[in-house]
Motif scaffolding. Structure first.
Motif, mmCIF file in Angstrom:
data_model
loop_
_atom_site.group_PDB
_atom_site.id
_atom_site.type_symbol
_atom_site.label_atom_id
_atom_site.label_comp_id
_atom_site.label_asym_id
_atom_site.label_seq_id
_atom_site.Cartn_x
_atom_site.Cartn_y
_atom_site.Cartn_z
ATOM 1 N N ASP A 121 0.863 -1.192 0.000
ATOM 2 C CA ASP A 121 0.000 0.000 0.000
ATOM 3 C C ASP A 121 0.887 1.225 0.000
ATOM 4 O O ASP A 121 1.497 1.572 1.011
ATOM 5 C CB ASP A 121 -0.915 -0.020 1.232
ATOM 6 C CG ASP A 121 -1.954 1.102 1.195
ATOM 7 O OD1 ASP A 121 -2.038 1.796 0.167
ATOM 8 O OD2 ASP A 121 -2.667 1.268 2.206
ATOM 9 N N SER A 153 -6.380 -13.396 -2.636
ATOM 10 C CA SER A 153 -7.409 -12.477 -2.174
ATOM 11 C C SER A 153 -8.212 -13.145 -1.066
ATOM 12 O O SER A 153 -8.655 -14.292 -1.201
ATOM 13 C CB SER A 153 -8.353 -12.095 -3.325
ATOM 14 O OG SER A 153 -9.455 -11.359 -2.834
ATOM 15 N N ASN A 207 -0.558 -0.963 -9.229
ATOM 16 C CA ASN A 207 -1.773 -1.354 -8.512
ATOM 17 C C ASN A 207 -2.110 -2.834 -8.672
ATOM 18 O O ASN A 207 -3.274 -3.218 -8.638
ATOM 19 C CB ASN A 207 -2.960 -0.502 -8.966
ATOM 20 C CG ASN A 207 -3.945 -0.256 -7.839
ATOM 21 O OD1 ASN A 207 -3.672 -0.562 -6.684
ATOM 22 N ND2 ASN A 207 -5.094 0.281 -8.168
ATOM 23 N N GLN A 246 -2.769 -6.202 -4.114
ATOM 24 C CA GLN A 246 -3.919 -5.683 -3.376
ATOM 25 C C GLN A 246 -3.520 -5.276 -1.956
ATOM 26 O O GLN A 246 -2.587 -5.813 -1.378
ATOM 27 C CB GLN A 246 -5.043 -6.718 -3.361
ATOM 28 C CG GLN A 246 -5.563 -7.028 -4.752
ATOM 29 C CD GLN A 246 -6.655 -8.073 -4.760
ATOM 30 O OE1 GLN A 246 -7.269 -8.320 -5.791
ATOM 31 N NE2 GLN A 246 -6.921 -8.698 -3.626
ATOM 32 N N ASN A 247 -4.275 -4.310 -1.408
ATOM 33 C CA ASN A 247 -3.914 -3.718 -0.119
ATOM 34 C C ASN A 247 -4.280 -4.575 1.076
ATOM 35 O O ASN A 247 -3.766 -4.362 2.171
ATOM 36 C CB ASN A 247 -4.582 -2.343 0.026
ATOM 37 C CG ASN A 247 -4.038 -1.334 -0.970
ATOM 38 O OD1 ASN A 247 -3.032 -1.585 -1.621
ATOM 39 N ND2 ASN A 247 -4.717 -0.217 -1.095
ATOM 40 N N ASP A 283 -5.348 -9.756 2.431
ATOM 41 C CA ASP A 283 -4.845 -10.624 1.368
ATOM 42 C C ASP A 283 -3.622 -11.362 1.883
ATOM 43 O O ASP A 283 -3.270 -11.269 3.065
ATOM 44 C CB ASP A 283 -4.506 -9.798 0.117
ATOM 45 C CG ASP A 283 -5.717 -9.109 -0.472
ATOM 46 O OD1 ASP A 283 -6.653 -9.816 -0.882
ATOM 47 O OD2 ASP A 283 -5.733 -7.863 -0.478
#
Length: 795
Positions: free
Chosen positions: A388, A420, A461, A464-465, A468
């Protein structure tokens, strides 16, 4: 399988050629059916011409003991007119230049090494060495194994090759072949002594189709695109891209483009549509002269690879030429596997023999042995995550891996899966085969705009932040998800489950499978101004989320970890014993620490150095505390973990939670707490800031309470783990004044007088109790004998 095209694509391949030609080990046949009467070692000079072999030496090593069993001086010999040179059995055809008796070349685990140093330096029964090494092959069979040490010494970063006797009917050999671009490897094939190796791409079993041949030129893709058979792949689509868009069109050969194979239907890829983010089964990307494809095109279709750079050759617009899959690499989506070669539809590709040198363009080089710490992990680790980053672009994301050897290592068969937590499935699977770590053991994959540039680039991007997970696998047979349902755990090397604020419960399934019993990590953006990362700071165990801290990002550099708590005071090395120091089988190896009872040992690291291996063999972060009696034992004794203490080396107690005391790093006076060197190796003594070592027999015990890092604080004694050390005591000491001088005619003249040569013996002050008493008895008996002789002469 062949797919016809009406689309245009023109390519030109520039084959890499090494600088100066070099001599390599090209082929080995060590294990023949029945009697070993057709063994051979084939050398090849990449000039393809006759070359003198003066100054070269061929050494054969036995993996059982890691010593040389055969040394061949190549002085006076030369390769043949095609660059080949054979050493082999007397019954071989063609006849070798150097003949060997049958069954000379051992089957494995063994190694064959080519040195560019006169043979006088080498001899049978010598220990394995990398000094002067030009090329090496380390091999074993499926039945033996056990070639790890040879591989670490001679081919660091590459595992020993397995000669599978079941691979072919009849005989087989180990042949050197080019994997991709300038990366070499080995494969099992039919023996070809004195001939070009049978380097052909893998054929079966294949689960996905691979592009094997293309004809390019004349402004279009002409004729056929040949694919391998893969019946289980289902419906396939061949798509041609130009400038990131799908097209059936003619286009300028000076632009960039790509060819890719997908599962699906033609209607899934409308003409003129943008680049699909679906991962292709195989792909080929090229760049026109002075041009290069977009990062989005390369990192989506061939992540981590380089496209072909076209030249200004005339046949870009006229006759065209053929490209064949010639590299024997098992991975897909790598343009470096293709070379220019004649078209052979439906037949094996006719690939040229490469002229690329596997090692430093043929120059001599030296390997230093790696430092592998056996504290439960010697494989790749996730070292740092930045998932992030500030701003909407998210173009500073990265994943950093690290290998505990701290050196260049192959990432063959290594996969990264990005999971995810919303469906507990990987949203991206990335193969790292064909890549290597840096010379310090790091590997970086991340956003295209990241500085320093990652070895494998991802679109912005991508990561994923959270909530996860990132998981690291060793999977030789394809994607980990293909071999196991649900969240795969087979082959798992390391994993990090992470979250955003308030989202930890959403990652429960990932945590349960990948990091059981641990809460997901939070990359807290409020901890530091600007950007932050999750950095490994407190140990090198896999799946251990407690090892990570929020810290400033440090891609491809040592992690910037929070300052550790103060070092424990008063903890010293108290006793050391090795099973190498006695002939008795009962001798156990251990290290005993002593300090204030119940002292917390967090931050202390016990390292063991081996003189013969020139590096750390153990680097153990200590846990727990000193017991109520003031002792802490590490080693092979009751109630302690196993360890190995070498015959000659050192034991070091240092302080740091991660970086300073880990394998391969220099120890500083600020981190070095205590040290015992049992070696006279000058390099080892100098690196550990001491002037002399201690002799060993059968254990070494500290007999001075307060002098750390002092050889004089130690004495030889019996081993006493968990007990007070056996040290010399004044109770058992004796002071003897022994006067030596010329005989006098009057004994009384000497009594009470001065000695010409006075000697003062104070026993047991620097000797162990038992040895001191023995020496005292010997000296008393010797003195008695001297007095008897004196009085006999007086008579």
């Amino acid at each position: 399988m062949a797919v016809g095209l009406a689309c245009v694509a023109c390519l030109c391949l520039v084959v890499m050629v090494g600088g100066d030609p070099c001599l390599i080990i090209s082929e080995i046949n060590a294990d023949n059916p029945r009697l070993d009467t057709t063994e051979f070692v084939e050398l090849y000079h990449t000039s393809g011409q006759r070359a003198p072999l003066d100054g070269y030496t061929l050494v054969f090593y036995n993996g059982n003991g890691n010593i040389a069993y055969k040394v061949l001086d190549l002085k006076g010999h030369s390769t043949d007119d095609r660059g080949f040179f054979l050493v082999g059995s007397v019954d071989m055809l063609p006849k070798p230049a150097i003949l060997l008796p049958p069954n000379t070349v051992q089957n494995g685990p063994d190694a064959i090494v080519l040195y560019r140093t006169p043979a006088a330096r080498y001899n049978e029964k010598m220990n394995v060495t990398a000094v002067g090494l030009v090329d090496a092959v380390v091999y074993m069979t499926r039945r033996t194994g056990g070639a790890e040490f040879l591989a670490e010494m001679l081919t660091p970063g590459e595992p020993a090759f397995v000669e599978d006797e079941m691979a072919l009917e009849g005989d087989e050999s180990i042949e050197r072949c080019l994997l991709s671009e300038d990366r070499w490897g080995f494969q099992v094939s039919s023996p070809s002594p004195g001939q070009r190796n049978n380097c052909t791409p893998p054929t079966a079993p294949l689960t996905i189709p691979l592009i094997t041949e293309l004809k390019l030129g004349g402004g279009q893709v002409e004729g056929l695109v040949e694919l391998t058979e893969a019946p289980s792949a289902g419906s396939l689509v061949l798509v041609v891209y130009m400038k990131g868009f799908f097209c059936f069109c003619r286009f300028d050969v000076y632009e960039s483009g790509a060819v890719a194979i997908y599962n699906g239907k033609a209607t899934d890829f409308p003409v003129g549509s943008p680049l699909s983010q679906i991962q292709p089964l195989d792909a080929f990307v090229y760049a026109g002269p002075g041009n290069k494809p977009s990062a989005n095109l390369t990192e989506t279709l061939i992540p981590g690879r380089q496209p072909y750079q076209l030249s200004n050759r005339q046949d870009l617009l006229t006759g065209g030429f053929y490209l064949s899959r010639c590299g024997v690499a098992t991975w897909a989506r790598d343009p470096g596997i293709f070379w220019e070669a004649p078209q052979t539809p439906g037949l094996p590709n006719q690939c040229p023999w490469p002229k690329i040198c596997p090692h430093s363009n043929g120059k001599c080089f030296e390997y230093s042995p790696p430092h592998l710490p056996p504290w439960g992990n010697t494989d790749f680790l996730i070292n740092e995550l930045n998932t992030d980053t500030p701003g909407a672009a998210e173009d500073g994301e990265y994943i950093e891996l690290w290998h505990p050897s701290g050196r260049r290592v192959s990432l063959q068969d290594i996969w990264i899966l990005l999971f995810s937590a919303h469906n507990n499935k990987p949203y991206r699977e990335i193969s790292l085969s064909g890549h290597f770590t840096t010379s310090k053991g790091y590997f970086l994959l991340g956003s295209d705009r990241l500085v320093p540039a990652p070895s494998l680039r991802l679109p912005p991007n991508t990561i994923q932040n959270g909530p996860d997970a990132v998981a690291l696998y060793r999977s030789p047979f394809g994607p980990p998800s293909a071999a196991q349902r649900g969240i795969p755990t087979k082959g798992l090397l390391d994993a990090v489950v992470y979250r955003q604020r308030g989202s930890d419960r959403e990652a429960q399934e990932l945590s349960k499978a990948l990091t059981p019993g641990q809460l997901p990590l939070l990359e807290d953006p409020e901890v530091l101004p600007g950007d932050e990362a999750l950095s490994r700071c407190r140990g090198l165990y896999p799946y251990d989320l407690s090892a990570f801290s929020v810290a400033p990002p440090t891609p491809l550099r040592e992690n910037s970890c929070p300052r550790p708590p103060p070092a424990p005071e008063g903890v010293v090395i108290s006793e050391v014993a090795s099973n190498h120091w006695t002939n008795h089988s009962q001798q156990r190896a251990f290290v005993e620490l002593h300090g204030p009872p119940m002292t917390d040992l967090q931050g202390l690291v016990l390292s063991v150095f081996d003189q013969e291996r020139s590096g750390t063999v153990i680097a153990l972060p200590l846990t727990g505390s000193i017991d109520r009696d003031g002792f802490y034992i590490i080693g092979n004794v009751t109630g302690a973990e196993g360890s190995t203490i070498p015959g000659r080396g050192a034991v070091v107690l240092c302080y740091d939670l991660f970086s300073i005391c880990r394998a391969g790093t220099a120890l500083t006076n600020s981190s070095l707490r205590d040290v015992l060197v049992f070696s006279e190796n000058r390099q080892l003594l100098s690196s550990l800031s001491t002037t002399r070592g201690r002799q060993v027999m059968p254990a070494l015990s500290r007999c001075s309470c307060c002098e750390v890092r002092s050889p004089s604080s130690w004495t030889t004694s019996s081993a006493t783990p968990h007990s007070t050390n056996l040290c010399p005591s004044s109770t058992f000491s004796s002071q003897i004044d022994l006067c030596l001088g010329p005989l006098s005619t009057d004994w009384q003249d000497q009594v009470g007088g001065k000695c010409n040569l006075p000697l003062l013996f104070f026993l047991a002050s620097a000797l162990g109790l038992q040895i001191g008493l023995i020496v005292a008895v010997i000296l008393v008996l010797g003195l008695g004998a001297a007095l008897v002789t004196y009085f006999y002469r007086r008579r």
